[in-house]
Design a protein around this motif. Structure first.
Motif, PDB file in Angstrom:
ATOM      1  N   LYS A   2       0.861  -1.190   0.000  1.00  0.00           N
ATOM      2  CA  LYS A   2       0.000   0.000   0.000  1.00  0.00           C
ATOM      3  C   LYS A   2       0.895   1.237   0.000  1.00  0.00           C
ATOM      4  O   LYS A   2       2.014   1.203   0.523  1.00  0.00           O
ATOM      5  CB  LYS A   2      -0.894   0.038   1.243  1.00  0.00           C
ATOM      6  N   ASN A  99      -9.723  -1.469   1.220  1.00  0.00           N
ATOM      7  CA  ASN A  99      -8.561  -2.271   0.837  1.00  0.00           C
ATOM      8  C   ASN A  99      -8.398  -2.446  -0.661  1.00  0.00           C
ATOM      9  O   ASN A  99      -7.330  -2.856  -1.122  1.00  0.00           O
ATOM     10  CB  ASN A  99      -8.585  -3.623   1.538  1.00  0.00           C
ATOM     11  N   ASN A 100      -9.422  -2.127  -1.447  1.00  0.00           N
ATOM     12  CA  ASN A 100      -9.250  -2.213  -2.899  1.00  0.00           C
ATOM     13  C   ASN A 100      -8.436  -1.030  -3.431  1.00  0.00           C
ATOM     14  O   ASN A 100      -8.055  -1.018  -4.590  1.00  0.00           O
ATOM     15  CB  ASN A 100     -10.593  -2.335  -3.623  1.00  0.00           C
ATOM     16  N   ASN A 102      -4.897   0.651  -3.387  1.00  0.00           N
ATOM     17  CA  ASN A 102      -3.508   0.391  -2.993  1.00  0.00           C
ATOM     18  C   ASN A 102      -2.682   1.658  -2.893  1.00  0.00           C
ATOM     19  O   ASN A 102      -1.760   1.740  -2.102  1.00  0.00           O
ATOM     20  CB  ASN A 102      -2.850  -0.587  -3.966  1.00  0.00           C
ATOM     21  N   SER A 141      -1.306  -5.564   3.446  1.00  0.00           N
ATOM     22  CA  SER A 141      -2.376  -5.813   2.473  1.00  0.00           C
ATOM     23  C   SER A 141      -3.705  -5.232   2.960  1.00  0.00           C
ATOM     24  O   SER A 141      -4.656  -5.139   2.198  1.00  0.00           O
ATOM     25  CB  SER A 141      -2.518  -7.306   2.196  1.00  0.00           C
ATOM     26  N   ASP A 142      -3.755  -4.841   4.238  1.00  0.00           N
ATOM     27  CA  ASP A 142      -4.967  -4.290   4.838  1.00  0.00           C
ATOM     28  C   ASP A 142      -4.614  -2.974   5.514  1.00  0.00           C
ATOM     29  O   ASP A 142      -3.686  -2.916   6.333  1.00  0.00           O
ATOM     30  CB  ASP A 142      -5.527  -5.280   5.862  1.00  0.00           C
ATOM     31  N   TRP A 143      -5.341  -1.919   5.175  1.00  0.00           N
ATOM     32  CA  TRP A 143      -5.053  -0.601   5.736  1.00  0.00           C
ATOM     33  C   TRP A 143      -5.125  -0.580   7.255  1.00  0.00           C
ATOM     34  O   TRP A 143      -4.435   0.222   7.892  1.00  0.00           O
ATOM     35  CB  TRP A 143      -5.994   0.447   5.153  1.00  0.00           C
TER      36      TRP A 143
END
Length: 162
Positions: A2, A99-100, A102, A141-143
Motif C-alpha cells: 500500500k 482495501n481495494n 492500494n 495488504s490491509d489498511w
C-alpha cells in the motif's frame, strides 16, 4: 503493498479576513502546486483514489492536481477528518481506507503530514513545506495494519524551480 501520497496544501494568503478553513491560495501556492503535480505525473502513475481536506487551500491544491492529471472533481472525496493538524485523525482515516485502494493521495495540512511522514516513513524531514509531496510505501495488504514503512520520495516545490 500500500502507498500513501501526502500533499501539503500550497502557500495560502493571509490578506483576506476569513476563517482558517476559508483561506485561499496565494499565486505562489498555485504555481508551486502545478510544478509538483507535473513532476509527480511525469514519474508516477495516478493514485487509485484521492481525498482532500475541506479547507479551501487544500481543496484548491487538489483541484490543480486533478487538472494536471486530467481528472474531474468527481475523482476526489472531501473528508472532514483530513482538516487535522496533529495527525491523529488522518491516521485513523488511513486505517479505515478501503482495501481495494492500494495507492491513495491525501491533500491536507501540517503539522499532521510532517508528523505522519516522520512516524511512518524511514527518512526524517524537518518540515513538509507548503506544496510539498511525500510518498510512503507499506508492506501491508490491509489498511487497518498501517505501520512503519519506507519513504519512496519527496517532491519540494523550491527544488523544482530553476
Amino acid at each position: 503493498m500500500k502507498s500513501i501520497i501526502l500533499v501539503r496544501h500550497g502557500k495560502s494568503s493571509w490578506e483576506f479576513d476569513v476563517s482558517d478553513a476559508l483561506r485561499p491560495l496565494k499565486n505562489r501556492g498555485i504555481n508551486d502546486a502545478k510544478l509538483v503535480a507535473n513532476q509527480f505525473v511525469r514519474d508516477n502513475g495516478l493514485p487509485d483514489f484521492i481525498y482532500s481536506s475541506p479547507a479551501v487551500r487544500a481543496f484548491s491544491t487538489c483541484k490543480i492536481f486533478l487538472a494536471v492529471f486530467g481528472l474531474s472533481e468527481d475523482s476526489v472525496n472531501v473528508k472532514d477528518e483530513l482538516y487535522d493538524f496533529g495527525g491523529e485523525n488522518v491516521v485513523r482515516f488511513i486505517k479505515r481506507l478501503p482495501n481495494n485502494y492500494n495507492t491513495v493521495m491525501l491533500f491536507g495540512h501540517n503539522h499532521a503530514f510532517t508528523s505522519i511522514a516522520n512516524i511512518f516513513g524511514d527518512k526524517f524531514i524537518d518540515n513538509l513545506p507548503t506544496g510539498g509531496l511525500i510518498k510512503l510505501n507499506f508492506d501491508i495488504s490491509d489498511w487497518k495494519d498501517f505501520k512503519k514503512g519506507t519513504t519512496e520520495f519527496i517532491i519540494i516545490p523550491k527544488e523544482l524551480k530553476a
